[in-house]
Design an enzyme around this catalytic site. Structure first.
Site, mmCIF file in Angstrom:
data_model
loop_
_atom_site.group_PDB
_atom_site.id
_atom_site.type_symbol
_atom_site.label_atom_id
_atom_site.label_comp_id
_atom_site.label_asym_id
_atom_site.label_seq_id
_atom_site.Cartn_x
_atom_site.Cartn_y
_atom_site.Cartn_z
ATOM 1 N N CYS A 1 0.801 -1.225 0.000
ATOM 2 C CA CYS A 1 0.000 0.000 0.000
ATOM 3 C C CYS A 1 0.832 1.273 0.000
ATOM 4 O O CYS A 1 0.310 2.359 -0.208
ATOM 5 C CB CYS A 1 -0.959 -0.039 1.187
ATOM 6 S SG CYS A 1 -1.943 -1.557 1.151
ATOM 7 N N HIS B 1 -3.782 6.431 0.878
ATOM 8 C CA HIS B 1 -4.068 5.058 0.449
ATOM 9 C C HIS B 1 -5.499 4.727 0.872
ATOM 10 O O HIS B 1 -5.873 4.916 2.028
ATOM 11 C CB HIS B 1 -3.064 4.096 1.089
ATOM 12 C CG HIS B 1 -3.534 2.685 1.053
ATOM 13 N ND1 HIS B 1 -3.871 2.060 -0.127
ATOM 14 C CD2 HIS B 1 -3.754 1.788 2.042
ATOM 15 C CE1 HIS B 1 -4.279 0.834 0.151
ATOM 16 N NE2 HIS B 1 -4.228 0.645 1.449
ATOM 17 N N ASN C 1 -10.088 -1.815 -1.237
ATOM 18 C CA ASN C 1 -8.681 -1.426 -1.081
ATOM 19 C C ASN C 1 -7.870 -2.099 -2.184
ATOM 20 O O ASN C 1 -7.716 -3.315 -2.182
ATOM 21 C CB ASN C 1 -8.238 -1.883 0.322
ATOM 22 C CG ASN C 1 -6.757 -1.734 0.583
ATOM 23 O OD1 ASN C 1 -5.956 -1.573 -0.337
ATOM 24 N ND2 ASN C 1 -6.382 -1.807 1.850
#
Lengths: 79, 337
Positions: B114, B263, B293
């Site tokens: 990430c 993120h 995500n």
């Protein structure tokens, strides 16, 4: 912060009525204390008490009483 | 000389899993409550024969199609993934050929999650401003779904597959990639991990043994494991400090920042981070609803969708922060071209 105030802050993030948590409560006795609920409690420690949560003891607690004891030992809570 | 982000394209695989799909498959999952917190209602999932580099190829092909710069002026291809096609060769080499880029191109892979986009920008900026390269094609792509056990609620509901391609080059306009703050703490390495399948612990019948934990989530050592409380605690401790360090380094005040593009982990985490750093709601980009995500692709996807929505405009100053597996984190400021 007083223990009672902290418990009510936890009630709020778990979407429970005030004064509905006791020191004996665990994820097994509180329906809202699932994995997301657990994160909400960590967030409450961070936000309300401002103490570092990047430690094992602030991440892994299995009852409200255990957490309160740890926070008291850090002088973050008082009776 | 300044380097800027000259263009972003992204690609999401066609297969989608909605919360309703997950509920049908797992009647015990409380999807409404999860949605309330995560803000995620659907995620894209790569097909059985579709890898991260396929997603990356599609994203990059879209970007090249836009002819932001002539393809022959792309001198470097950098590919970030944690879902590699092979141990070797580097997927960047395969992508060079697939995309029809010249053989003068330098190409390599790197492995970050990430935080990956921030590190890619830092490398690309350094290469452009030092005169080593004209333009860098940065591809960030992941398919965590390949590692996720179907009965692991903690990760299956959060992650989605996706890829982004970002072109970094000399900016003659307002656009620029500014300062960076990065960090690493390898003590968190086991908090988010696929334990088996590499050379440290090759996959075997034993590593495929499934275990169901206290939270009724099932996984084996071949699957992705995430220690949610540890990751959450790391993020809410580290990210506000990182933002502070970046603002100090750049001399920017929070009023100078038009958009914070973090993120896109999940809505709950982003809202908490916004409150913690006193970021106004209307400056914090939260775009997880339909993608989940998407690891190292999440920041460029969120930027591009915000550009398309007319939120981010030329001259706007963005603060980007990536954080996660490693632990690894990084932040930078960018003026949009």
């Amino acid at each position: 912060m007083k223990v009672e105030e902290f418990l009510n802050a936890v009630c709020e993030v778990l979407l429970r009525d005030p004064n509905t948590l006791s020191l004996d409560d665990t994820p097994n006795t509180v329906e809202e204390w699932d994995s997301v609920g657990h994160l909400s409690i960590i967030a409450t420690i961070d936000e309300e008490l401002g103490i570092p949560v990047d430690t094992e003891e602030m991440q892994n607690f299995r009852s409200i009483g255990e957490l309160v004891e740890r926070l008291k030992s850090k002088n973050a809570l008082e009776d | 000389m300044h380097a800027g982000i000259l263009g972003i394209s992204f690609y999401l695989p066609q297969r989608r899993e909605t919360n309703e799909d997950l509920r049908r498959e797992n009647p015990d999952w409380r999807m409404d409550e999860l949605y309330e917190k995560s803000g995620i209602s659907a995620r894209h999932v790569a097909g059985d024969d579709e890898t991260a580099s396929d997603l990356g190829y599609n994203a990059a092909a879209r970007l090249l199609h836009r002819s932001v710069v002539p393809p022959e002026e792309i001198d470097y291809l950098i590919y970030c993934t944690q879902s590699p096609d092979h141990f070797l060769p580097s997927a960047a080499c395969v992508l060079q050929k697939r995309l029809g880029l010249g053989t003068h191109v330098g190409a390599f892979d790197y492995n970050l999650g990430c935080s990956g986009f921030i590190y890619g920008l830092q490398i690309a900026k350094s290469m452009v401003t030092s005169g080593v390269t004209r333009n860098v094609l940065l591809i960030t792509a992941d398919t965590y779904s390949k590692f996720i056990h179907a009965r692991d609620r903690t990760v299956r509901t959060l992650f989605g597959d996706g890829a982004a391609a970002t072109l970094i080059g000399r900016s003659d306009g307002p656009g620029r990639i500014g300062d960076f703050v990065v960090g690493t703490d390898g003590t968190g390495a086991d908090k988010m991990i696929v334990p088996a399948g590499g050379l440290r612990m090759p996959s075997s019948p034993e590593t495929a043994d499934e275990i169901t934990d206290d939270a009724d989530c099932t996984r084996s050592k071949d699957n992705l494991f995430m220690d949610g409380p540890a990751i959450f605690s790391f993020v809410i401790t580290t990210v506000p400090r990182t933002l502070k360090a970046l603002l100090q380094k750049t001399g920017l005040s929070s009023d100078d920042v038009d958009w914070y593009v973090y993120h896109q982990a999940n809505k709950y985490m982003l809202e908490h981070l916004a409150r913690r750093s006193k970021i106004p709601d209307d400056k914090m980009i939260i775009d997880v609803e339909t993608t989940g995500n998407t690891v190292s692709a999440s920041i460029p996807i969120a930027i591009q969708r915000s550009v398309e929505a007319g939120k981010i405009r030329v001259g706007h100053r963005l603060v980007l922060v990536g954080f996660g597996v490693g632990y690894s984190w990084g932040a930078c400021d960018v003026v949009w071209e």
